[in-house]
Design a protein around this motif. Structure first.
Motif, PDB file in Angstrom:
ATOM      1  N   ASP A   1      82.230  85.932  16.859  1.00  0.00           N
ATOM      2  CA  ASP A   1      81.246  85.280  18.302  1.00  0.00           C
ATOM      3  C   ASP A   1      80.969  83.672  18.670  1.00  0.00           C
ATOM      4  OD1 ASP A   1      81.494  87.777  19.312  1.00  0.00           O
ATOM      5  OD2 ASP A   1      79.662  88.241  18.729  1.00  0.00           O
TER       6      ASP A   1
ATOM      7  N   LYS B   1      79.748  82.144  16.601  1.00  0.00           N
ATOM      8  CA  LYS B   1      78.916  80.704  15.574  1.00  0.00           C
ATOM      9  C   LYS B   1      79.387  81.124  14.208  1.00  0.00           C
ATOM     10  CE  LYS B   1      75.082  83.559  12.998  1.00  0.00           C
ATOM     11  NZ  LYS B   1      74.658  84.756  13.268  1.00  0.00           N
TER      12      LYS B   1
ATOM     13  N   SER C   1      73.745  86.119   4.269  1.00  0.00           N
ATOM     14  CA  SER C   1      74.705  84.746   4.382  1.00  0.00           C
ATOM     15  C   SER C   1      76.450  84.689   4.393  1.00  0.00           C
ATOM     16  CB  SER C   1      74.699  84.877   2.582  1.00  0.00           C
ATOM     17  OG  SER C   1      74.672  85.766   1.451  1.00  0.00           O
TER      18      SER C   1
ATOM     19  N   TYR D   1      86.958  87.551  13.418  1.00  0.00           N
ATOM     20  CA  TYR D   1      86.555  87.145  12.248  1.00  0.00           C
ATOM     21  C   TYR D   1      87.505  85.545  13.299  1.00  0.00           C
ATOM     22  CZ  TYR D   1      83.239  89.626  10.422  1.00  0.00           C
ATOM     23  OH  TYR D   1      82.014  90.795  10.012  1.00  0.00           O
TER      24      TYR D   1
ATOM     25  N   GLN E   1      81.664  97.759   3.046  1.00  0.00           N
ATOM     26  CA  GLN E   1      80.549  97.971   3.400  1.00  0.00           C
ATOM     27  C   GLN E   1      79.957  99.360   3.787  1.00  0.00           C
ATOM     28  OE1 GLN E   1      78.187  94.506   4.092  1.00  0.00           O
ATOM     29  NE2 GLN E   1      76.072  95.822   3.792  1.00  0.00           N
TER      30      GLN E   1
HETATM   31  N1  ADP Z   1      80.078  90.717  14.622  1.00  0.00           N
HETATM   32  C1  ADP Z   1      78.736  90.239  14.551  1.00  0.00           C
HETATM   33  N2  ADP Z   1      78.485  89.189  15.801  1.00  0.00           N
HETATM   34  C2  ADP Z   1      77.514  88.198  15.376  1.00  0.00           C
HETATM   35  N3  ADP Z   1      77.187  87.777  14.298  1.00  0.00           N
HETATM   36  C3  ADP Z   1      77.364  88.889  13.386  1.00  0.00           C
HETATM   37  C4  ADP Z   1      77.926  89.616  13.379  1.00  0.00           C
HETATM   38  N4  ADP Z   1      78.609  89.973  12.398  1.00  0.00           N
HETATM   39  C5  ADP Z   1      77.957  89.100  10.919  1.00  0.00           C
HETATM   40  N5  ADP Z   1      77.024  88.489  12.260  1.00  0.00           N
HETATM   41  C6  ADP Z   1      75.961  87.689  11.723  1.00  0.00           C
HETATM   42  O1  ADP Z   1      76.784  86.710  10.718  1.00  0.00           O
HETATM   43  C7  ADP Z   1      75.801  86.900   9.245  1.00  0.00           C
HETATM   44  C8  ADP Z   1      76.659  86.357   8.055  1.00  0.00           C
HETATM   45  O2  ADP Z   1      76.462  87.939   7.608  1.00  0.00           O
HETATM   46  P1  ADP Z   1      77.583  88.828   6.721  1.00  0.00           P
HETATM   47  O3  ADP Z   1      79.018  88.694   6.722  1.00  0.00           O
HETATM   48  O4  ADP Z   1      77.638  90.590   7.129  1.00  0.00           O
HETATM   49  O5  ADP Z   1      76.404  88.831   5.515  1.00  0.00           O
HETATM   50  P2  ADP Z   1      76.313  88.799   4.371  1.00  0.00           P
HETATM   51  O6  ADP Z   1      77.127  90.555   4.606  1.00  0.00           O
HETATM   52  O7  ADP Z   1      77.054  88.360   3.636  1.00  0.00           O
HETATM   53  O8  ADP Z   1      74.582  90.294   4.754  1.00  0.00           O
HETATM   54  C9  ADP Z   1      74.553  87.575   9.991  1.00  0.00           C
HETATM   55  O9  ADP Z   1      73.957  85.963  10.533  1.00  0.00           O
HETATM   56  C10 ADP Z   1      75.217  88.108  10.795  1.00  0.00           C
HETATM   57  O10 ADP Z   1      74.013  88.934  11.950  1.00  0.00           O
END
Ligand code: ADP
Ligand code: MG
Lengths: 437, 245
Positions: free
Chosen positions: B12, B14, B38, B53, B85
């Motif tokens: 998205d 970010k 992380s 992604y 997960q």
């Molecule tokens: N579909 C999404 N849309 C927006 N932000 C996301 C999405 N999926 C994950 N994030 C953000 O990306 C970051 C990393 O998430 P993630 O890879 O799931 O971390 P982890 O598995 O290490 O807990 C987090 O800040 C999460 O909020």
């Protein structure tokens, strides 16, 4: 409005020339009333609430000629064969362009408790069964039913004797053949007390172009009788089809409809159920699949008039390209119908941006102790499920196909006659492989 | 086997992964640890090919091929397996049909003959025993109504059947009680050999007592901030992640 009035003229003209011997039938007076009614009503415009989402201008503008008996003579036994279900060991009744064809039918395995007659014969003999016609399928306000009543000459009348059980399922096959033909079959089904049976209707096209089948079915399910009514509609995508099916149920009876609509250019199904006794159970399930510019409209109406009845509806649609679907489900719970349990859901899968579904649940409830729920969902395939399948090695198209199939499965699973279920599954798989995903 | 260089990825818009470097050889077990958020699951999903992604920079080589050019299903055909997960529920698709389809698609892609339903059932029997998979789960819809533990066990069962070359286990330990954890770990260990590799993603040290890693990496805020041997996991358990900031 002018254009619609003019369009009924064609049918008035045709009405004058369409009947020969049939004009002597007592029923002909009803036909004359019906054609008047039709010309007064005209084809419904989208201004009418019940037709808001389905525009029948194309039907009203076209010049269809009412099918004469001759038009049904071109179909041979081998033609019929290709529409048979494999492993079907029950009777097969064939109706071509609205005419019951005993010679094409297979009545060998018909139980002696199940009577099959041609409507034409009943009308010719002015049998008392003829008086029942139209009792159920009210045409005062329904142009297509009036049109059918005006033009119908034949169809199948199926009567299942009281207390008869374990009769083999009956396959009632409708074939439409020829160009720009209007077929007006009338089906009458009487399931007498304590009887039970399965009737599978199927609709097909054979060398037909731009044809219009306008069918009316009248079904009576008497006390403690049980009817499973399955349908496969697989006509060519240049065909028009309007079906009005009126079911009357008496106490302790069950009626289960599973309707598969896979074909047709413009299809409108009205199913109207009157629950006239206590402890009635009714199930209306449906699966519609439309692609290209197909338009499939399902209208159901369930009239809960008595206490302790249940009705469950599950419709699923799969729409692709510019296809349009309509689902309108009306449930009326009258004041006396306490303890009604009515459940309705319509889920639609849109496989393209341009596909469209209009859904309209209508609950009218006048009793206070009832359980009525409805739900509608519209969506795409679940992205995370798609990814899960692909991450395990299932290619994209196949994954789409598996998920689409799974979506349809719940409806198909409600079919309890294997030979028919297998046919439907095979057709769905073929669609999935060829064009749907 | 796997070489990730300077991988940056966003979701998205970010940026989540901010330059990852990681090398995995056949026979190795790598643990990726790090606090919630992380980017661990992001990394796992990018490896599996999830299209949501967006890869902003860097590349991933897998057995001499550019992994980023492959569809998720092609990656699976070449031996990549992600234990999710959050395993997805698929109503209307039976678990056994799902797995047989996956199994046969992978075989087909590798020029092998498909296996019919009866032989497939024979083949999976021992794998079901390995992870003590309840038989009745096979004919139910994929993950539908499974408990958290059953879902995770189903992931490892699928892995046992598909015999991947590179397995990525994303928080497979979360939601498992100690017995289930031991079963799952035993399964993973039984499948280890000198030709395959495993990346274990977790934020607890607990699982690593059972699946002993050769390397431990700490993922923090989208970067690998520290790498070490298995003792690093213990150090993290003791001190938390704060000291790495
Ligand atoms: N579909 C999404 N849309 C927006 N932000 C996301 C999405 N999926 C994950 N994030 C953000 O990306 C970051 C990393 O998430 P993630 O890879 O799931 O971390 P982890 O598995 O290490 O807990 C987090 O800040 C999460 O909020
Ligand atoms: Mg995660």
């Amino acid at each position: 409005m002018n254009s619609i009035e003019k369009n009924t003229e064609k049918y008035l003209d045709a009405f004058r020339t369409h009947f020969n011997g049939e004009a002597k039938q007592a029923f002909h007076a009803t036909r004359e009333k019906a054609v008047d009614t039709f010309s007064r009503l005209g084809f419904p415009s989208t201004k009418k609430e019940e037709w808001r989402f389905t525009n029948v201008a194309e039907i009203s503008r076209k010049q269809f000629s009412p099918a004469g008996r001759n038009s049904s003579e071109t179909v041979s036994v081998s033609d019929v064969e290709k529409f048979m279900f494999s492993d079907w060991d029950g009777p097969v009744l064939v109706v071509v362009n609205g005419y019951f064809k005993e010679k094409l039918s297979n009545l060998d395995s018909l139980s002696d408790k199940v009577k099959v007659e041609s409507l034409a014969k009943i009308l010719d003999n002015n049998d008392k069964a003829a008086n029942k016609l139209g009792q159920n399928a009210i045409w005062a306000d329904e142009a297509f039913t009036a049109l059918n009543t005006a033009f119908t000459k034949d169809g199948c009348v199926i009567t299942v004797d009281a207390n008869s059980e374990n009769s083999k399922p009956v396959h009632l096959m409708h074939i439409s053949t020829g160009d720009a033909i209007l077929s007006s079959p009338r089906t009458v089904v009487n399931i007498n007390k304590n009887a039970n049976i399965t009737i599978v209707e199927s609709f097909h096209s054979l060398n037909s172009k731009d044809s219009f089948t306008n069918i009316v079915s009248e079904i009576f399910v008497d006390e403690n009788a049980h009817l499973k009514h399955y349908k496969l509609q697989d006509v060519d995508t240049n065909s028009f089809l309007v079906g009005n099916c009126a079911i009357n149920q008496n106490q302790n009876s069950t009626y289960q409809s599973v309707a598969m609509d896979f074909g047709g250019k413009l299809v409108r199904n009205n199913i109207s159920l009157a629950l006239n006794g206590e402890n009635i159970s009714s199930i209306l399930n449906g699966l519609y699949i439309a692609q290209g510019e197909q338009h499939i409209d399902n209208h159901t109406f369930i009239d809960h008039a008595q206490p302790h009845c249940e009705s469950h509806e599950l419709y699923r649609g799969i729409l692709k390209d510019k296809a349009k679907g309509v689902f309108s489900g009306k449930i009326l719970v009258r004041q006396d119908a306490q303890k009604t349990d009515a459940k309705q859901s319509n889920n639609c899968l849109l496989l393209s941006e341009d596909a469209r579904i209009d859904t309209k649940p209508q609950l009218e409830i006048y009793a206070d102790d009832v359980k009525c729920t409805h739900g509608a969902t519209v969506g795409q395939l679940d992205e995370s499920a798609l990814f899960y399948l692909r991450a395990r090695g299932v290619p994209y198209k196949k994954a789409m196909s598996i998920l689409t199939y799974a979506f349809a499965e719940e409806v198909i699973d409600s079919i309890k006659t294997d030979a028919f279920k297998n046919k439907v599954e095979a057709l769905l798989l073929e669609r999935l492989e060829k064009s749907l995903v | 086997m796997l070489e990730i260089s300077n991988l940056k990825a966003a979701i998205d818009g970010k940026e989540i992964l901010k330059g990852i470097n990681l090398k995995v050889n056949p026979g190795e077990v790598h643990a990726i640890m790090g606090p919630n958020g992380s980017g661990k699951s992001t990394l796992a999903n990018v490896l599996a090919g999830r299209e949501e992604y967006e890869v902003l920079a860097g590349n991933i080589m897998y057995n001499g091929e550019n992994l980023l050019e492959l569809d998720p299903e092609e990656r699976a055909h070449k031996g990549i397996f992600l234990a999710f997960q959050y395993p997805v529920e698929i109503p209307g698709v039976s678990n056994v049909y799902f797995l047989r389809t996956a199994f046969n698609e992978i075989r087909k892609a590798n020029g092998l003959e498909e296996i019919d339903a009866a032989n497939f059932l024979k083949l999976i029997r021992s794998k079901m025993e390995l992870v003590e998979m309840d038989k009745t789960l096979m004919n139910r819809s994929v993950n539908e109504g499974f408990s958290g533990g059953e879902k995770k066990r189903n992931e490892i069962f699928q892995m046992a059947v598909l015999e991947p070359k590179l397995s990525i286990l994303d928080e497979t330990d979360s939601g498992l009680d100690i017995d289930a954890l031991r079963i799952v770990a035993n399964g993973v260990n039984a499948l280890r050999n000198s030709n395959n590799a495993t990346v274990v993603v977790t934020h607890y040290q607990r699982l690593l007592q059972y699946i002993v890693p050769d390397f431990v990496h700490v993922l923090y805020n989208g970067q690998i901030v520290k790498s070490g041997g298995k003792e690093l996991a213990l150090e993290l358990e003791e001190k938390g992640y704060d000291w790495l900031k």
